[in-house]
Design a protein around this motif. Structure first.
Motif, PDB file in Angstrom:
ATOM      1  N   ASN A  90      12.467 -13.844  35.346  1.00 48.04           N
ATOM      2  CA  ASN A  90      11.703 -14.693  36.247  1.00 48.04           C
ATOM      3  C   ASN A  90      10.875 -13.873  37.228  1.00 48.04           C
ATOM      4  O   ASN A  90      11.317 -12.841  37.728  1.00 48.04           O
ATOM      5  CB  ASN A  90      12.633 -15.615  37.037  1.00 48.04           C
ATOM      6  CG  ASN A  90      13.296 -16.665  36.162  1.00 48.04           C
ATOM      7  OD1 ASN A  90      12.771 -17.011  35.107  1.00 48.04           O
ATOM      8  ND2 ASN A  90      14.437 -17.174  36.594  1.00 48.04           N
ATOM      9  N   SER A  94       5.005 -21.273  40.643  1.00 48.55           N
ATOM     10  CA  SER A  94       5.243 -22.361  39.697  1.00 48.55           C
ATOM     11  C   SER A  94       4.108 -22.551  38.700  1.00 48.55           C
ATOM     12  O   SER A  94       4.294 -23.108  37.627  1.00 48.55           O
ATOM     13  CB  SER A  94       5.469 -23.679  40.459  1.00 48.55           C
ATOM     14  OG  SER A  94       4.335 -23.993  41.255  1.00 48.55           O
ATOM     15  N   THR A 163      10.468 -19.658  36.526  1.00 51.55           N
ATOM     16  CA  THR A 163      11.527 -20.162  35.649  1.00 51.55           C
ATOM     17  C   THR A 163      11.381 -19.687  34.211  1.00 51.55           C
ATOM     18  O   THR A 163      12.131 -20.114  33.334  1.00 51.55           O
ATOM     19  CB  THR A 163      11.542 -21.706  35.644  1.00 51.55           C
ATOM     20  OG1 THR A 163      10.292 -22.194  35.145  1.00 51.55           O
ATOM     21  CG2 THR A 163      11.780 -22.254  37.037  1.00 51.55           C
TER      22      THR A 163
END
Length: 214
Positions: A90, A94, A163
């Motif tokens: 990660n 976003s 993520t």
């Protein structure tokens, strides 16, 4: 239908270019890769994880990849070209977009370096590429469009860097990337790619990309 491999470079690493013709597929790993931190005079050619994108304190993170393109056999015509990078874990942000350009011809002989953050003596901030005394023609970190890199988008990728974990980043290619690889393919030579975020966000928006040392 499974196509007969033309050239397969074993042990694919952090980045690869895959090209397909009517009769064959070949995959290339980079012969050199590194990244430039906009405010440091250090070499990252020996690092295993390249930061790609924008950073709130390091500013622009310029990624350089060199691919040796073999000469195509007579009668072969490229039909598609895909760039793939590999995430090591990660990052941050976003919705992070990485863009791909070709490095300017004057800088095609850039030097990868062998250290992981080692200071390069005699280098001004973020400008190491040919030798310790040579600056980029445009700006620190090779970040001037039209001078340090050709201002024509070759590919792009957008994803959630916070993520993504480990996995592949498959870039959306363009006719420009196919045309450029095909042109080099006709004679053999090197493709030098500039990967990063041309417009800085001022935030931590970056991926962690496996290098060929991974």
């Amino acid at each position: 239908m499974k196509l007969k491999p033309l050239i397969i470079f074993a042990g694919l690493l952090g980045a690869s270019i895959t090209a397909a013709s009517a009769a064959s597929i070949f995959t290339l790993s980079p012969t050199a890769d590194t990244y430039l931190r906009n405010n440091e005079n250090q070499s990252y050619g020996g690092t295993t994880s390249i930061l790609a994108g924008s950073h709130s304190t390091l500013n622009g993170l310029t990624n350089l990849f060199r691919f040796a393109i073999p000469t195509a056999p007579i009668g072969e015509t490229l039909q598609s070209v895909t760039l793939t990078l590999t995430s090591t874990g990660n990052g941050s942000g976003s919705s992070v977009t990485l863009n791909v350009f070709e490095l300017a011809a004057y800088a095609s002989g850039w030097v990868e370096g062998t250290s992981d953050g080692g200071v390069v003596n005699g280098v001004t901030s973020g400008r190491y590429f040919l030798n310790p005394a040579t600056d980029w023609n445009g700006s620190i970190g090779a970040r001037t469009a039209g001078t340090d890199y050709v201002d024509t988008s070759l590919a792009s990728f957008t994803g959630n860097a916070s993520t993504i974990g480990t996995g592949s980043l498959g870039f959306t290619s363009t006719a420009a990337l196919l045309s450029r690889v095909d042109a080099i393919d006709n004679a053999g030579g090197a493709l030098n790619l500039w990967v990063g975020t041309p417009t800085l966000t001022g935030a931590n928006d970056f991926f962690r990309i496996a290098s060929r040392e991974t």
